[in-house]
Scaffold this active site. Sequence first.
Site, PDB file in Angstrom:
ATOM      1  N   ARG A  41       0.855  -1.189   0.000  1.00 19.08           N
ATOM      2  CA  ARG A  41       0.000   0.000   0.000  1.00 19.08           C
ATOM      3  C   ARG A  41       0.882   1.226   0.000  1.00 19.08           C
ATOM      4  NH1 ARG A  41      -4.902   0.776   3.951  1.00 19.08           N
ATOM      5  NH2 ARG A  41      -3.265   1.576   5.279  1.00 19.08           N
ATOM      6  N   THR A  83      -0.932   7.645  -1.010  1.00 13.75           N
ATOM      7  CA  THR A  83      -2.213   7.497  -1.732  1.00 13.75           C
ATOM      8  C   THR A  83      -3.066   6.367  -1.147  1.00 13.75           C
ATOM      9  OG1 THR A  83      -1.314   5.866  -3.289  1.00 13.75           O
ATOM     10  CG2 THR A  83      -1.077   8.199  -3.880  1.00 13.75           C
ATOM     11  N   ASP A  98      -0.325  -1.837  12.155  1.00 20.29           N
ATOM     12  CA  ASP A  98       0.171  -2.450  10.923  1.00 20.29           C
ATOM     13  C   ASP A  98       0.466  -3.932  11.167  1.00 20.29           C
ATOM     14  OD1 ASP A  98       2.117  -3.445   8.950  1.00 20.29           O
ATOM     15  OD2 ASP A  98       2.072  -1.398   8.191  1.00 20.29           O
ATOM     16  N   ASP A 137       4.035  -5.276  10.292  1.00 18.25           N
ATOM     17  CA  ASP A 137       5.062  -4.834  11.252  1.00 18.25           C
ATOM     18  C   ASP A 137       4.955  -5.602  12.565  1.00 18.25           C
ATOM     19  OD1 ASP A 137       6.262  -3.040   9.575  1.00 18.25           O
ATOM     20  OD2 ASP A 137       5.165  -1.294  10.333  1.00 18.25           O
TER      21      ASP A 137
HETATM   22  C1  PRP Z   1      -1.644  -4.494   4.948  1.00 20.57           C
HETATM   23  C2  PRP Z   1      -2.467  -5.745   5.107  1.00 20.57           C
HETATM   24  C3  PRP Z   1      -3.194  -5.805   3.806  1.00 20.57           C
HETATM   25  C4  PRP Z   1      -3.428  -4.349   3.484  1.00 20.57           C
HETATM   26  C5  PRP Z   1      -4.845  -3.995   3.783  1.00 20.57           C
HETATM   27  O1  PRP Z   1      -0.528  -4.730   4.184  1.00 20.57           O
HETATM   28  O2  PRP Z   1      -1.731  -6.884   5.383  1.00 20.57           O
HETATM   29  O3  PRP Z   1      -2.479  -6.448   2.781  1.00 20.57           O
HETATM   30  O4  PRP Z   1      -2.539  -3.606   4.332  1.00 20.57           O
HETATM   31  O5  PRP Z   1      -5.113  -2.703   3.396  1.00 20.57           O
HETATM   32  P1  PRP Z   1      -6.111  -2.360   2.207  1.00 20.57           P
HETATM   33  O6  PRP Z   1      -7.336  -3.172   2.415  1.00 20.57           O
HETATM   34  O7  PRP Z   1      -6.340  -0.884   2.357  1.00 20.57           O
HETATM   35  O8  PRP Z   1      -5.420  -2.681   0.903  1.00 20.57           O
HETATM   36  P2  PRP Z   1       0.586  -3.607   3.904  1.00 20.57           P
HETATM   37  O9  PRP Z   1       0.296  -2.921   2.595  1.00 20.57           O
HETATM   38  O10 PRP Z   1       0.738  -2.736   5.108  1.00 20.57           O
HETATM   39  O11 PRP Z   1       1.878  -4.468   3.630  1.00 20.57           O
HETATM   40  P3  PRP Z   1       2.706  -5.398   4.632  1.00 20.57           P
HETATM   41  O12 PRP Z   1       1.859  -6.618   4.902  1.00 20.57           O
HETATM   42  O13 PRP Z   1       3.920  -5.712   3.834  1.00 20.57           O
HETATM   43  O14 PRP Z   1       2.995  -4.621   5.867  1.00 20.57           O
HETATM   44  N1  URA Z   2      -3.121  -2.526   6.981  1.00 23.40           N
HETATM   45  C1  URA Z   2      -2.814  -2.841   8.266  1.00 23.40           C
HETATM   46  O1  URA Z   2      -1.867  -3.598   8.517  1.00 23.40           O
HETATM   47  N2  URA Z   2      -3.553  -2.295   9.241  1.00 23.40           N
HETATM   48  C2  URA Z   2      -4.579  -1.470   8.997  1.00 23.40           C
HETATM   49  O2  URA Z   2      -5.237  -1.017   9.947  1.00 23.40           O
HETATM   50  C3  URA Z   2      -4.884  -1.172   7.656  1.00 23.40           C
HETATM   51  C4  URA Z   2      -4.140  -1.708   6.680  1.00 23.40           C
END
Ligand code: PRP
Ligand code: URA
Length: 209
Positions: free
Chosen positions: A104, A108, A200, A203
């Site tokens: 993400r 944006t 997150d 993380d």
């Molecule tokens: C997080 C989560 C989803 C996404 C959800 O991943 O694990 O994949 O956000 O958000 P959305 O519904 O608005 O798309 P992130 O992009 O933070 O990546 P990561 O798992 O590598 O931390």
């Molecule tokens: N991705 C996450 O990991 N947490 C949130 O709350 C939203 C998107």
Amino acid sequence: MSNVVYINNPLLTHKISSIRGKEVPCATFRQYVKQIAVMETYEAMKDFKTVDKEIETPIQKTTKPFIEEDKIVIVPILRAGIGMQEGVSAVLPGAKVHHIGMRRDEVTHLASAYYCNLPASLENDIVLLVDPMLATGGSALDAIKLLKEHGAKDIRFLSIIAAPEGVKAVSEAYPDVKIYIGALDEKLNENCYIIPGLGDAGDRIFGTL
Ligand code: PRP
Ligand code: URA
């Protein structure tokens, strides 16, 4: 919405509540995510078909129902989906695992794919797509699009915490995809994080806070 299943189980709810706190150690967080994924897998498999196979117990021959594990494909969305995949694989060791990497954009909040390792055809498979967080729905929408481009017909999306915005986006775009949700939270904040959520997920699973 008929394609959305809000799983109602006190143990599951308790486990999800237990990982929200910001002081929860990474190792505990990971362990609980794995356990939650196991419970959600039971729910998502309720209507799985079984096939009868002949076996021989120490007493006699008999025919018993089995799941065809080799027709199940687990697809974690990187990174956080890995935490759930460990639980799903624990109860379905014969299922294959393929990965989709989604990121993400911090400004944006739009999702984009940076990795896609799917087989040529998923047409005859049951796909368990796993990602703990369903926020805007952008990551899930893109992942489902990729799965469908690879022929997937039976897709079940397992998430731990969802925002109403994400549930609406995914269920309206893909009414044929069954969505399993452990907890439905209030809404998204201005940074598109789920409120109250757990922060997150990636993380917290990987200790990269
Ligand atoms: C997080 C989560 C989803 C996404 C959800 O991943 O694990 O994949 O956000 O958000 P959305 O519904 O608005 O798309 P992130 O992009 O933070 O990546 P990561 O798992 O590598 O931390
Ligand atoms: N991705 C996450 O990991 N947490 C949130 O709350 C939203 C998107």
